[in-house]
Design a protein around this motif. Structure first.
Motif, PDB file in Angstrom:
ATOM      1  N   HIS A   1       9.868  -6.161 -27.142  1.00 38.24           N
ATOM      2  CA  HIS A   1       9.950  -4.890 -26.438  1.00 38.24           C
ATOM      3  C   HIS A   1      10.034  -5.185 -24.948  1.00 38.24           C
ATOM      4  CE1 HIS A   1       5.584  -5.606 -26.053  1.00 38.24           C
ATOM      5  NE2 HIS A   1       5.676  -4.872 -24.951  1.00 38.24           N
ATOM      6  N   LEU A   2      10.449  -4.176 -24.178  1.00 42.55           N
ATOM      7  CA  LEU A   2      10.708  -4.400 -22.765  1.00 42.55           C
ATOM      8  C   LEU A   2      10.524  -3.098 -22.003  1.00 42.55           C
ATOM      9  CD1 LEU A   2      11.808  -6.543 -20.691  1.00 42.55           C
ATOM     10  CD2 LEU A   2      14.101  -5.657 -21.204  1.00 42.55           C
ATOM     11  N   PHE A   3       9.728  -3.131 -20.930  1.00 34.38           N
ATOM     12  CA  PHE A   3       9.614  -2.017 -19.986  1.00 34.38           C
ATOM     13  C   PHE A   3      10.395  -2.380 -18.733  1.00 34.38           C
ATOM     14  CE2 PHE A   3       5.688  -1.670 -22.480  1.00 34.38           C
ATOM     15  CZ  PHE A   3       5.672  -0.321 -22.798  1.00 34.38           C
ATOM     16  N   ARG A   4      11.209  -1.446 -18.224  1.00 39.38           N
ATOM     17  CA  ARG A   4      12.006  -1.697 -17.028  1.00 39.38           C
ATOM     18  C   ARG A   4      12.047  -0.431 -16.163  1.00 39.38           C
ATOM     19  NH1 ARG A   4      13.431  -6.760 -15.606  1.00 39.38           N
ATOM     20  NH2 ARG A   4      15.227  -5.870 -14.504  1.00 39.38           N
ATOM     21  N   ASP A   5      12.345  -0.636 -14.878  1.00 34.32           N
ATOM     22  CA  ASP A   5      12.592   0.533 -14.027  1.00 34.32           C
ATOM     23  C   ASP A   5      14.072   0.666 -13.677  1.00 34.32           C
ATOM     24  OD1 ASP A   5      13.010  -1.427 -12.137  1.00 34.32           O
ATOM     25  OD2 ASP A   5      11.296  -0.891 -10.880  1.00 34.32           O
ATOM     26  N   ASP A   6      14.936  -0.233 -14.264  1.00 32.99           N
ATOM     27  CA  ASP A   6      16.374  -0.085 -14.030  1.00 32.99           C
ATOM     28  C   ASP A   6      17.088   0.391 -15.300  1.00 32.99           C
ATOM     29  OD1 ASP A   6      15.934  -2.520 -15.301  1.00 32.99           O
ATOM     30  OD2 ASP A   6      17.162  -3.705 -13.926  1.00 32.99           O
ATOM     31  N   HIS A   7      17.219  -0.450 -16.316  1.00 27.70           N
ATOM     32  CA  HIS A   7      17.929   0.007 -17.512  1.00 27.70           C
ATOM     33  C   HIS A   7      17.665  -0.920 -18.689  1.00 27.70           C
ATOM     34  CE1 HIS A   7      20.977  -3.225 -17.084  1.00 27.70           C
ATOM     35  NE2 HIS A   7      20.881  -3.000 -15.789  1.00 27.70           N
ATOM     36  N   VAL A   8      17.824  -0.355 -19.872  1.00 29.04           N
ATOM     37  CA  VAL A   8      17.862  -1.096 -21.133  1.00 29.04           C
ATOM     38  C   VAL A   8      18.995  -0.504 -21.957  1.00 29.04           C
ATOM     39  CG1 VAL A   8      15.410  -1.728 -21.182  1.00 29.04           C
ATOM     40  CG2 VAL A   8      16.152   0.449 -22.192  1.00 29.04           C
ATOM     41  N   SER A   9      19.516  -1.305 -22.876  1.00 27.07           N
ATOM     42  CA  SER A   9      20.597  -0.797 -23.721  1.00 27.07           C
ATOM     43  C   SER A   9      20.639  -1.592 -25.010  1.00 27.07           C
ATOM     44  CB  SER A   9      21.953  -0.896 -23.011  1.00 27.07           C
ATOM     45  OG  SER A   9      22.300  -2.256 -22.775  1.00 27.07           O
ATOM     46  N   ASN A  10      21.307  -1.033 -25.997  1.00 21.28           N
ATOM     47  CA  ASN A  10      21.604  -1.763 -27.225  1.00 21.28           C
ATOM     48  C   ASN A  10      22.834  -1.146 -27.864  1.00 21.28           C
ATOM     49  OD1 ASN A  10      21.211  -2.092 -30.447  1.00 21.28           O
ATOM     50  ND2 ASN A  10      20.420  -3.888 -29.342  1.00 21.28           N
ATOM     51  N   MET A  11      23.738  -2.017 -28.312  1.00 17.40           N
ATOM     52  CA  MET A  11      24.963  -1.598 -28.979  1.00 17.40           C
ATOM     53  C   MET A  11      25.105  -2.355 -30.292  1.00 17.40           C
ATOM     54  SD  MET A  11      25.057  -0.787 -25.662  1.00 17.40           S
ATOM     55  CE  MET A  11      25.439  -2.269 -24.724  1.00 17.40           C
ATOM     56  N   ASN A  12      23.974  -2.502 -30.990  1.00 18.43           N
ATOM     57  CA  ASN A  12      23.895  -3.127 -32.323  1.00 18.43           C
ATOM     58  C   ASN A  12      23.964  -4.644 -32.314  1.00 18.43           C
ATOM     59  OD1 ASN A  12      25.774  -0.363 -33.543  1.00 18.43           O
ATOM     60  ND2 ASN A  12      23.575  -0.623 -33.698  1.00 18.43           N
ATOM     61  N   ASP A  13      23.895  -5.267 -31.154  1.00 12.03           N
ATOM     62  CA  ASP A  13      23.626  -6.691 -31.121  1.00 12.03           C
ATOM     63  C   ASP A  13      22.111  -6.895 -31.120  1.00 12.03           C
ATOM     64  OD1 ASP A  13      25.874  -8.389 -31.280  1.00 12.03           O
ATOM     65  OD2 ASP A  13      26.548  -7.758 -29.301  1.00 12.03           O
ATOM     66  N   SER A  14      21.677  -8.148 -31.119  1.00 13.96           N
ATOM     67  CA  SER A  14      20.254  -8.468 -31.172  1.00 13.96           C
ATOM     68  C   SER A  14      19.544  -8.018 -29.896  1.00 13.96           C
ATOM     69  CB  SER A  14      20.083  -9.976 -31.351  1.00 13.96           C
ATOM     70  OG  SER A  14      20.393 -10.648 -30.140  1.00 13.96           O
ATOM     71  N   PRO A  15      18.215  -8.107 -29.847  1.00 18.87           N
ATOM     72  CA  PRO A  15      17.475  -7.683 -28.650  1.00 18.87           C
ATOM     73  C   PRO A  15      17.740  -8.515 -27.399  1.00 18.87           C
ATOM     74  CG  PRO A  15      16.015  -7.798 -30.571  1.00 18.87           C
ATOM     75  CD  PRO A  15      17.313  -8.437 -30.974  1.00 18.87           C
ATOM     76  N   TRP A  16      18.361  -9.664 -27.535  1.00 19.44           N
ATOM     77  CA  TRP A  16      18.444 -10.663 -26.477  1.00 19.44           C
ATOM     78  C   TRP A  16      18.817 -10.086 -25.113  1.00 19.44           C
ATOM     79  CZ3 TRP A  16      23.236 -13.939 -25.290  1.00 19.44           C
ATOM     80  CH2 TRP A  16      22.937 -14.908 -24.327  1.00 19.44           C
ATOM     81  N   LEU A  17      19.904  -9.324 -25.036  1.00 16.52           N
ATOM     82  CA  LEU A  17      20.382  -8.814 -23.747  1.00 16.52           C
ATOM     83  C   LEU A  17      20.153  -7.314 -23.596  1.00 16.52           C
ATOM     84  CD1 LEU A  17      23.709 -10.751 -23.030  1.00 16.52           C
ATOM     85  CD2 LEU A  17      21.362 -11.329 -22.395  1.00 16.52           C
TER      86      LEU A  17
ATOM     87  N   GLY B   1      16.240   3.847 -15.989  1.00 16.63           N
ATOM     88  CA  GLY B   1      15.051   4.053 -15.187  1.00 16.63           C
ATOM     89  C   GLY B   1      15.361   4.490 -13.770  1.00 16.63           C
ATOM     90  N   ARG B   2      14.298   4.605 -12.974  1.00 13.06           N
ATOM     91  CA  ARG B   2      14.381   5.242 -11.663  1.00 13.06           C
ATOM     92  C   ARG B   2      15.320   4.543 -10.680  1.00 13.06           C
ATOM     93  NH1 ARG B   2       9.378   2.450 -11.819  1.00 13.06           N
ATOM     94  NH2 ARG B   2       8.465   4.175 -12.985  1.00 13.06           N
ATOM     95  N   THR B   3      15.424   3.217 -10.760  1.00 17.21           N
ATOM     96  CA  THR B   3      16.311   2.546  -9.807  1.00 17.21           C
ATOM     97  C   THR B   3      17.780   2.712 -10.172  1.00 17.21           C
ATOM     98  OG1 THR B   3      16.224   0.406 -10.964  1.00 17.21           O
ATOM     99  CG2 THR B   3      14.532   0.830  -9.310  1.00 17.21           C
ATOM    100  N   ALA B   4      18.059   3.083 -11.412  1.00 13.04           N
ATOM    101  CA  ALA B   4      19.443   3.333 -11.828  1.00 13.04           C
ATOM    102  C   ALA B   4      19.853   4.777 -11.611  1.00 13.04           C
ATOM    103  CB  ALA B   4      19.625   2.969 -13.301  1.00 13.04           C
ATOM    104  N   THR B   5      18.869   5.675 -11.450  1.00 11.12           N
ATOM    105  CA  THR B   5      19.166   7.111 -11.389  1.00 11.12           C
ATOM    106  C   THR B   5      18.766   7.762 -10.076  1.00 11.12           C
ATOM    107  OG1 THR B   5      17.002   7.759 -12.261  1.00 11.12           O
ATOM    108  CG2 THR B   5      18.722   7.241 -13.869  1.00 11.12           C
TER     109      THR B   5
ATOM    110  N   THR C   1       8.694   9.755 -15.370  1.00 17.50           N
ATOM    111  CA  THR C   1       8.294   8.929 -14.231  1.00 17.50           C
ATOM    112  C   THR C   1       9.400   7.966 -13.821  1.00 17.50           C
ATOM    113  OG1 THR C   1       7.349   7.063 -15.485  1.00 17.50           O
ATOM    114  CG2 THR C   1       5.927   8.989 -15.123  1.00 17.50           C
ATOM    115  N   GLY C   2      10.473   7.903 -14.609  1.00 12.82           N
ATOM    116  CA  GLY C   2      11.557   6.984 -14.316  1.00 12.82           C
ATOM    117  C   GLY C   2      11.370   5.616 -14.915  1.00 12.82           C
ATOM    118  N   ALA C   3      10.533   5.497 -15.944  1.00 11.57           N
ATOM    119  CA  ALA C   3      10.353   4.234 -16.651  1.00 11.57           C
ATOM    120  C   ALA C   3      11.282   4.198 -17.856  1.00 11.57           C
ATOM    121  CB  ALA C   3       8.905   4.079 -17.105  1.00 11.57           C
ATOM    122  N   ALA C   4      11.891   3.037 -18.104  1.00 17.65           N
ATOM    123  CA  ALA C   4      12.783   2.835 -19.253  1.00 17.65           C
ATOM    124  C   ALA C   4      12.145   1.842 -20.213  1.00 17.65           C
ATOM    125  CB  ALA C   4      14.140   2.324 -18.786  1.00 17.65           C
TER     126      ALA C   4
END
Length: 752
Positions: A455-471, A207-211, A394-397
């Motif tokens: 689900h999660l809306f953020r303005d910094d970042h989200v990621s997934n590397m095949n682990d659960s949604p937790w982090l 999102g926008r604060t990361a970019t 808009t810079g939303a993640a």
């Protein structure tokens, strides 16, 4: 069929590509054979894409069709295997059972007109290429002149859609379905305990604060390289209605991972379970009857017949009896799911009959923001086994695990869970109260509604590397979802850890790539940095161990130690890679049960940075090092072998490393040493890679399809992008009309 090839000069003289009366499609191929298909409606769009795909992969599509119509044994014999390694007879019996069920024909009534038109056009385009070229003159020698190549049908394509939806369900358990026979009855195929085959992936939504203001997406799916689940890159345009670029799996006229002018998205394989197993209590003395609430029920016994080529070339029918219940087929394996005189097991697959995923991906392609995307996921709720990560202009993640998940609450699982813990959800099939429930907001009966799914809306970042949604974002952990969706508060995989490190280190600028924050170029560099978490955490300690102990458990460790001391500690190729393959093997041995691998244990309060450090004080670490030296010696493999020599595609060195090592750029060549001439082809790993920035002036995208657009080894687009990959170079995306027209290798054809 009319085929008009226009020159670049003629194209540039036109204000826009148009079609008289809206008939036909224009295919513009840019560098590396990427087709940009433009048409006035969905049917003609499908026509152009079907024609373009046939030019590149007619033989692979023909092979897919033979598999799904259950005719592999008819043409290739029952003992040969499919592209994915499944025995032909097993594959045929499984798919014939699906075809006899009529589930695909019934599900077709729910598809939109646009979806039906796309498929209809795709079939027409593929068949037009086949008729124009002729089977006898196909460029791919694997099927040139073959009697099994035929025009495809709409049903063939819908079967492919259904197959993709079922990858983590029945499709991945074919042998367990076919092998299930009552006690004492001969099994139609040898029972083999096979590891579950699940695709994997990495994904960032920035999102926008990361970019600094824009939205960015990194898509990095890890699919098989040697089977038909390959990606095909494409750009599809209906002016004013659809404009989407990205990649789709072979045989389906869709973009699965990609972007439009305002939104980019990718998927990763979800930890949510899409199937459950019902443990049946059998009627004493009758292994094909079972009890539900104390009342006996009779299993269905379905006769499934497939044609099989004999040694003399004749074809004879082979019939097997396959068993099931209203919930699904009986399954069996040589482990805990054996069919005994007291118990049997039934597979219930939430994606059986799921064709709605087609309209789901069309809706995603039309979404204009991450909020639109979320609404599309909630409205259709048809994704079959994937998380979604996205960002917009808009810079939303955005992160989401809104998909099809069986309605198994934690209460139901606690009350009805049974059987051994083998990574499956096994429920008591003897009680009707142990069946799936349904949420009021669920689109499909028997599933969890979107309100229960994270689900999660953020303005910094989200990621997934095949682990659960937790982090998905460590600053805002996701909790409260049922355990069938995934766990919380548990140790993350080394690959997840390195992905989170890559984001954190880029945001504070500690990764050496320049000032903090993501740009498109630093996102690309992060992707191919080939960092290795276990090496970052433990390489220095292991080198210190072997330098202090030149002889470890009776083995001369000096040469291996010197090799590791010089190794870069990454998955890069070249001279600096000497030691990478040794480390891979060492890590697989050092993480055996009974070895206290980590120095600092996992801390739930610090899950993104623990566990860490390598515990070289554990004697098992030294033994693993010595065992690795012995294994290399026994294989006749030098300890300083370059990664180039054991990890290549068509002779091209491929950088990257394995997920269990803690690598993000996954290339899954196993680390068990063997003679160099036996090193396998790359079975799995980074396939299509997309880095896209969504700006207010339009998208900027870079991509790589590592194994190329064509599965035909004779095609110029079979490994042309692999040569780019070696150099860590990217293909610049061509999205606007001006960008397409400026491509130096542009070729244009009109199919009408």
């Amino acid at each position: 069929m009319r085929l008009i090839v226009m020159s670049l000069t003629l194209l540039l003289a036109l204000p826009a590509v148009s079609h008289a009366g809206g008939e036909g499609a224009t295919i513009r191929r840019t560098s590396y054979g990427i087709p940009h298909v433009r048409a006035a409606d969905h049917r003609n769009l499908g026509l152009g894409l079907g024609y373009a795909f046939a030019e590149d992969n007619a033989c692979m599509m023909a092979d897919i069709v033979v598999t799904l119509e259950a005719r592999r044994s008819r043409w290739f014999g029952q003992d040969a295997t499919t592209e994915s390694g499944e025995n032909n007879l097993v594959s045929d019996l499984y798919h014939q059972r699906v075809n006899q069920s009529g589930v695909i024909e019934r599900a077709l009534s729910g598809q939109s007109r646009q979806a039906r038109d796309l498929v209809r056009g795709y079939v027409t385009g593929f068949n037009r290429y086949l008729a124009r070229t002729g089977v006898a003159d196909l460029p791919d020698a694997r099927c040139r002149g073959a009697a099994w190549v035929r025009p495809i049908t709409e049903l063939d394509v819908w079967r492919r859609v259904h197959q993709i939806a079922g990858i983590t369900g029945g499709e991945g358990l074919q042998e367990a379905v076919v092998a299930a026979q009552p006690p004492g009855a001969p099994a139609p195929t040898k029972l083999v305990r096979r590891p579950e085959q699940r695709p994997g992936s990495n994904g960032f939504g920035l999102g926008r604060t990361a970019t600094g203001g824009t939205g960015m997406v990194l898509g990095n799916p890890h699919f098989m390289w040697d089977d038909d689940m390959r990606f095909y890159q494409q750009h599809l345009t209906i002016p004013g209605e659809l404009n989407v670029s990205g990649a789709g799996l072979y045989g389906v006229p869709l973009v699965n991972i990609g972007h439009n002018d305002r939104l980019g998205w990718t998927h990763t394989a979800s930890e949510a379970r899409t199937i459950t197993i019902s443990r049946l209590t059998l009627v004493p003395g009758d292994p094909t009857s079972y009890l539900v609430d104390g009342r006996p029920q009779r299993m269905t016994a379905e006769q499934v017949t497939v044609p099989v080529r004999q040694a003399d070339g004749s074809v004879k029918p082979v019939t097997r009896t396959l068993y099931g219940t209203p919930d699904g087929p009986v399954v069996a394996d040589p482990g805990p799911l054996q069919w005994t005189t007291t118990n049997a097991h039934v597979l219930r697959d939430a994606n059986f009959g799921n064709l709605a995923v087609f309209d789901q991906w069309l809706a995603i392609a039309r979404a204009r923001s991450v909020k639109d995307l979320h609404q599309a996921l909630v409205r259709h709720q048809a994704l079959p086994w994937v998380n979604t990560l996205a960002a917009d202009s808009t810079g939303a993640a955005y992160y989401s695990d809104v998909q099809i998940v069986p309605h198994v609450t934690d209460e139901l699982r606690a009350r009805c869970g049974t059987g051994p813990d083998v990574g499956l959800v096994i429920l008591d099939g003897s009680r009707s109260s142990c069946g799936w429930g349904t949420d009021a907001d669920a689109v499909r009966p028997g599933t969890l509604g979107p309100a229960r799914l994270p689900h999660l809306f953020r303005d910094d970042h989200v990621s997934n590397m095949n682990d659960s949604p937790w982090l998905a974002n460590p600053a805002a952990p996701l909790t409260g979802y049922p355990a069938i969706v995934g766990d919380t508060g548990t140790e993350r995989s080394p690959r997840t850890r390195i992905g989170l490190d890559m984001i954190a280190d880029r945001l504070d600028g500690s990764d050496g790539l320049g000032r903090p924050g993501f740009t498109l170029s630093t996102l690309e560099a992060s992707m191919f940095g080939n960092r290795n978490l276990t090496a970052e955490e433990g390489l220095k300690a292991v080198v210190a161990l072997c330098q202090a102990n030149p002889t470890l458990h009776g083995v001369d460790a000096r040469e291996a130690c010197a090799t590791l001391a010089k190794w870069s500690g990454t998955g890069d190729t070249g001279e600096q890679s000497r030691g990478a393959f040794f480390w891979r093997t060492f890590i697989s041995l050092a993480r055996r049960p009974g070895i206290d691998f980590w120095l600092v244990p996992y801390d739930p309060a610090d899950p993104a940075r623990t566990p860490r450090g390598l515990n070289t004080a554990d004697p098992g670490i030294g033994r693993a090092f010595a065992d690795t030296v012995r294994a290399f010696a026994n294989a006749g493999l030098p300890v300083d072998v370059k990664l180039d020599d054991v990890q290549h595609y068509e002779g091209i060195p491929i950088h990257g490393c394995r997920g269990p090592e803690g690598c993000f750029n996954v290339i899954s060549v196993p680390g068990v040493p063997r003679p160099l001439d036996r090193i396998p082809r790359i079975p799995h790993g980074t396939s299509f890679v997309m880095a896209v920035e969504l700006t207010k002036n339009g998208p900027r995208m870079s991509s790589l399809l590592v194994y190329g657009q064509s599965a035909d080894k004779a095609s110029p687009h079979h490994h042309d992008q692999a040569h780019l990959y070696v150099q860590k170079k990217w293909v610049s995306g061509r999205f606007s009309e001006q960008e397409i027209a400026r491509d130096p290798n542009l070729k244009v054809q009109h199919v009408s």
